[in-house]
Design a protein around this motif. Structure first.
Motif, short mmCIF file in Angstrom:
data_model
loop_
_atom_site.label_atom_id
_atom_site.label_comp_id
_atom_site.label_asym_id
_atom_site.label_seq_id
_atom_site.Cartn_x
_atom_site.Cartn_y
_atom_site.Cartn_z
N ARG A 11 29.97 35.18 -15.83
CA ARG A 11 30.07 36.44 -15.08
C ARG A 11 31.39 36.53 -14.34
O ARG A 11 32.03 37.59 -14.31
N VAL A 12 31.79 35.43 -13.74
CA VAL A 12 33.07 35.39 -13.03
C VAL A 12 34.23 35.61 -14.00
O VAL A 12 35.14 36.40 -13.74
N GLU A 13 34.20 34.92 -15.14
CA GLU A 13 35.28 35.05 -16.12
C GLU A 13 35.41 36.49 -16.61
O GLU A 13 36.52 37.03 -16.71
N LYS A 14 34.29 37.12 -16.91
CA LYS A 14 34.31 38.49 -17.41
C LYS A 14 34.88 39.44 -16.38
O LYS A 14 35.73 40.30 -16.69
N ARG A 15 34.46 39.30 -15.13
CA ARG A 15 34.93 40.21 -14.09
C ARG A 15 36.40 39.94 -13.76
O ARG A 15 37.16 40.89 -13.50
N VAL A 46 31.54 30.10 -8.17
CA VAL A 46 30.17 29.76 -8.56
C VAL A 46 29.36 29.36 -7.34
O VAL A 46 28.20 29.79 -7.17
N LEU A 47 29.93 28.58 -6.45
CA LEU A 47 29.23 28.22 -5.21
C LEU A 47 28.93 29.46 -4.37
O LEU A 47 27.86 29.56 -3.76
N HIS A 48 29.87 30.39 -4.33
CA HIS A 48 29.66 31.64 -3.60
C HIS A 48 28.44 32.38 -4.14
O HIS A 48 27.57 32.83 -3.36
N LEU A 49 28.34 32.49 -5.45
CA LEU A 49 27.22 33.21 -6.05
C LEU A 49 25.91 32.44 -5.87
O LEU A 49 24.85 33.04 -5.65
N LEU A 62 29.80 39.58 -6.50
CA LEU A 62 30.63 39.16 -7.63
C LEU A 62 32.13 39.35 -7.37
O LEU A 62 32.93 38.46 -7.67
N ASP A 63 32.51 40.48 -6.82
CA ASP A 63 33.94 40.71 -6.60
C ASP A 63 34.50 39.79 -5.51
O ASP A 63 35.67 39.39 -5.57
N ILE A 64 33.68 39.44 -4.53
CA ILE A 64 34.13 38.48 -3.52
C ILE A 64 34.34 37.12 -4.18
O ILE A 64 35.33 36.42 -3.90
N THR A 183 33.60 25.44 1.78
CA THR A 183 32.64 25.89 2.79
C THR A 183 32.70 27.39 2.98
O THR A 183 31.68 28.07 3.10
N GLY A 184 33.91 27.94 2.99
CA GLY A 184 34.07 29.39 3.14
C GLY A 184 33.45 30.15 2.00
O GLY A 184 32.87 31.24 2.19
N ALA A 185 33.56 29.62 0.78
CA ALA A 185 32.94 30.27 -0.37
C ALA A 185 31.42 30.32 -0.22
O ALA A 185 30.78 31.35 -0.49
#
Length: 291
Positions: A11-15, A46-49, A62-64, A183-185
């Motif tokens: 998902r990240v790669e596509k966006r 990935v950690l963010h999601l 996703l955009d973040i 950690t921020g992610a």
């Protein structure tokens, strides 16, 4: 990599591909996209999601997540420049300044950093009912990447290179240069979903420990790994840089990393659901990775 993590990564790669379509001036967008498309683990997005999915859906995140990867990539472009690490290989590809020249590499990094904030703010505008949470999340990313976070760690890393430093200084560098963006992610991913203070503290503890494990293992791999690492190996020793292995040796360093992994996993106990299993597995992967 589990199927779940691979799906998040895809998902990240596509966006990212959508966000980094070539525009005018083509040289700028081409150089920005070059380093992002070089790949990597996409650990931070990935950690963010995953943090978002501890509490709900990650669609709004996703955009973040993609912006976080842009910020991370900008830091790598600048880190590889002749004035800093002077490296010619990153993620298995020639570094940006080798391909595009030093001036354009600086501008590509500047472009990715600024574009990341455009992307996050435009994303926030799409969710006015949750705008304050978005602003808090963006603020967390900014703090992690900024003068009290990643840049602070990088400054000390460069300033103290070649000098004998102790555990306290090394911990400061690792905590900020590597750990803060991890950690921020995580915290920014959680922030869109009305977390409690206890949940914030737990995920912060997880991130701090995983970030330290990542850096310790990175230090060890700089000594033990071959071409599979995708970047120049042995640079720490050549530059006289103090690392965990130089302070403690490889065996003790890996023992510390194993202890920190246990602490990271223990911090997740207040959460429930399948994402906890995935975060646990990811922490174990950080400990046992070979590249």
């Amino acid at each position: 990599m589990s199927k779940y993590v691979e799906e998040l990564r895809e998902r990240v790669e596509k966006r990212l591909a959508e966000l980094l379509q070539i525009r005018t001036p083509e040289l700028l967008w081409d150089s920005m996209a070059y380093s992002v498309k070089a790949g990597g683990k996409r650990l931070r997005p990935v950690l963010h999601l995953m943090a978002a999915e501890l509490k709900g859906s990650s669609e709004e995140n996703l955009d973040i997540a993609c912006a976080i990867e842009m910020i991370h990539t900008y830091s790598l472009i600048h880190d590889d420049l002749p004035a800093l690490d002077n490296d010619t290989l990153r993620r298995g590809w020639a570094t940006n300044h080798v391909v595009f020249g030093e001036a354009q590499a600086i501008l590509a990094g500047d472009g990715l950093l600024n574009y990341a904030y455009e992307v996050m703010l435009q994303n926030a505008a799409r969710f006015p009912e949750n705008s304050f949470a978005h602003l808090r999340a963006i603020s967390l990313v900014a703090a992690a990447a900024g003068v009290g976070g990643m840049i602070a760690g990088q400054v000390q890393d460069v300033h103290l290179e070649g000098e004998p430093i102790g555990f306290e200084e090394l911990s400061y560098i690792h905590r900020h240069k590597t750990g803060d963006m991890i950690t921020g992610a995580l915290l920014s991913g959680l922030e869109l979903h009305d977390p409690t203070e206890e949940e914030r503290r737990a995920l912060c503890l997880y991130g701090e420990n995983v970030g330290l494990v990542f850096q310790i293992v990175d230090d060890v791999l700089d000594i033990t790994a071959g071409a599979e690492l995708g970047k120049t190996v042995g640079k720490d020793a050549k530059s006289g840089k103090t690392t965990y292995p130089t302070l403690f040796g490889i065996e003790k360093s890996m023992e510390i990393a194993a202890e920190k992994t246990e602490q990271a996993v223990a911090a997740l106990e207040i959460f429930s659901g399948p994402v906890v299993y995935e975060l646990t597995a990811l922490a174990e992967q950080m400990l046992h990775r070979h590249a």
